[in-house]
Write a protein that holds these residues in place. Structure first.
Motif, PDB file in Angstrom:
ATOM      1  N   SER A 242       4.085 -12.337  -1.559  1.00  0.00           N
ATOM      2  CA  SER A 242       4.047 -10.972  -2.082  1.00  0.00           C
ATOM      3  C   SER A 242       5.412 -10.308  -1.940  1.00  0.00           C
ATOM      4  O   SER A 242       6.161 -10.587  -1.000  1.00  0.00           O
ATOM      5  N   ASP A 243       5.702  -9.394  -2.850  1.00  0.00           N
ATOM      6  CA  ASP A 243       6.905  -8.571  -2.733  1.00  0.00           C
ATOM      7  C   ASP A 243       6.747  -7.490  -1.674  1.00  0.00           C
ATOM      8  O   ASP A 243       7.723  -6.835  -1.300  1.00  0.00           O
ATOM      9  N   ALA A 244       5.524  -7.284  -1.181  1.00  0.00           N
ATOM     10  CA  ALA A 244       5.259  -6.219  -0.212  1.00  0.00           C
ATOM     11  C   ALA A 244       5.862  -6.517   1.157  1.00  0.00           C
ATOM     12  O   ALA A 244       6.026  -5.599   1.975  1.00  0.00           O
ATOM     13  N   PHE A 245       6.211  -7.754   1.426  1.00  0.00           N
ATOM     14  CA  PHE A 245       6.669  -8.124   2.764  1.00  0.00           C
ATOM     15  C   PHE A 245       7.948  -7.395   3.165  1.00  0.00           C
ATOM     16  O   PHE A 245       8.151  -7.095   4.343  1.00  0.00           O
ATOM     17  N   ASP A 246       8.801  -7.103   2.213  1.00  0.00           N
ATOM     18  CA  ASP A 246      10.078  -6.464   2.533  1.00  0.00           C
ATOM     19  C   ASP A 246       9.901  -5.103   3.199  1.00  0.00           C
ATOM     20  O   ASP A 246      10.804  -4.631   3.900  1.00  0.00           O
ATOM     21  N   ALA A 247       8.769  -4.461   2.975  1.00  0.00           N
ATOM     22  CA  ALA A 247       8.544  -3.112   3.505  1.00  0.00           C
ATOM     23  C   ALA A 247       8.008  -3.113   4.933  1.00  0.00           C
ATOM     24  O   ALA A 247       7.782  -2.038   5.498  1.00  0.00           O
ATOM     25  N   LEU A 248       7.824  -4.285   5.541  1.00  0.00           N
ATOM     26  CA  LEU A 248       7.133  -4.335   6.831  1.00  0.00           C
ATOM     27  C   LEU A 248       7.976  -3.926   8.036  1.00  0.00           C
ATOM     28  O   LEU A 248       7.478  -3.209   8.912  1.00  0.00           O
ATOM     29  N   PRO A 249       9.228  -4.333   8.185  1.00  0.00           N
ATOM     30  CA  PRO A 249       9.960  -3.964   9.407  1.00  0.00           C
ATOM     31  C   PRO A 249      10.213  -2.459   9.488  1.00  0.00           C
ATOM     32  O   PRO A 249      10.340  -1.773   8.478  1.00  0.00           O
TER      33      PRO A 249
END
Length: 308
Positions: A242-249
């Motif tokens: 998913s592209d959503a992973f970048d928003a996790l940190p």
């Protein structure tokens, strides 16, 4: 599907049986609700904090400590692993119940939320619990009253004598341990908020240093936040990319200051702090059969400024 409240009650009974050894308080309110004092009037300790984290996750996580370092100084770290992350972290551990009644202020986490099940993650996971006993862990610097227990019982649909309320101040050993057990939960909630299906997260592990116990609640909130946003790490194994992973940190490192300075600038109004702040510093995502992403980084210099 199993009842998270039934599993948590077994742990609440363990806390009652070993209250003296854990240095926690235990007493019944006049309406029959049971209060477990993990760190308000009682000191508690590391073992009490670990049991508290197990209660908050309804026994669906393995919670343990290890020794590591912060800026060359030895600090205990908490490690939590959960193979039912949707149920154990989002439907139980997440601190999603705001309590404000007759001057009492607290933040509730634990499986009682699953009896109400009015948060979006319950609909996404298709889970609602049904049980006649319940556990709500409350983060507050004062112990809950009969009125608080009655409000919880009413909303959860149980009798007051079936309500168990483990309570702790943020400025306590249990408060520091509980916070250090939250990086995986906080990252999973961020992932859910970004639109990722939590049922596709197969396993979650998190770790953070245990913040030094502060002398007051504001400093404790800042230090325990720093333990996650500057020292917290999470690892997920997931089914789908998913592209959503970048928003996790966490975005906390962008402020280049410990949380006490950031929160003071916001007049301690947490709603004024960017949502991306409240997440672990570093997240690794392993996609089954696909890539592995290593995102973010810890900030030992800011942890040292906060802790030492």
């Amino acid at each position: 599907m199993e009842s998270v409240n039934r599993m948590a009650i077994e742990l609440a009974d363990e806390a009652l049986d070993f209250a003296d050894e854990l240095d926690i308080g235990a007493f019944d309110l006049e309406n029959g609700a049971t209060v477990l004092d993990f760190g308000v009037d009682f000191e508690g300790g590391m073992e009490a904090g670990l049991l508290l984290a197990e209660l908050q996750t309804a026994g669906l996580a393995t919670v343990q400590t290890r020794m590591d370092e912060v800026a060359g100084a030895a600090f205990p770290h908490v490690e939590l692993t959960c193979d039912r992350p949707g149920l154990g972290l989002l439907c139980s551990q997440k601190a999603g119940w705001q309590l404000s009644l007759d001057g009492f202020e607290g933040l509730g986490s634990g499986p009682a939320r699953a009896l109400v099940a009015d948060e979006a993650e319950f609909r996404a996971l298709g889970y609602t619990d049904a049980f006649d006993l319940t556990v709500l862990s409350i983060e507050s610097d004062s112990l809950p009253t009969e009125a608080v227990a009655e409000r919880i019982a009413e909303e959860a649909g149980v009798n007051t004598d079936g309500v168990y309320l483990p309570t702790y101040a943020t400025a306590s050993i249990a408060g520091s341990v509980s916070a250090a057990a939250r990086p995986a939960e906080m990252a999973l909630f961020r992932l859910f908020e970004a639109g990722y299906d939590p049922q596709k997260v197969l396993s979650a592990t998190g770790s953070a240093p245990v913040a030094p116990v502060a002398g007051g609640e504001e400093e404790a909130i800042a230090r325990t936040t720093d333990s996650v946003v500057h020292g917290g790490q999470a690892h997920f194994t997931v089914r789908e990319d998913s592209d959503a992973f970048d928003a996790l940190p966490s975005t906390a490192s962008e402020y280049d200051a410990p949380s006490r300075a950031v929160f003071a600038d916001a007049d301690w109004e947490m709603s004024e702090v960017a949502e991306g702040y409240f997440a672990p510093a570093q997240v690794t995502i392993n996609v089954v059969g696909g890539p592995t992403y290593a995102l973010g980084d810890t900030r030992e210099d800011l942890l040292a400024e906060s802790f030492l």
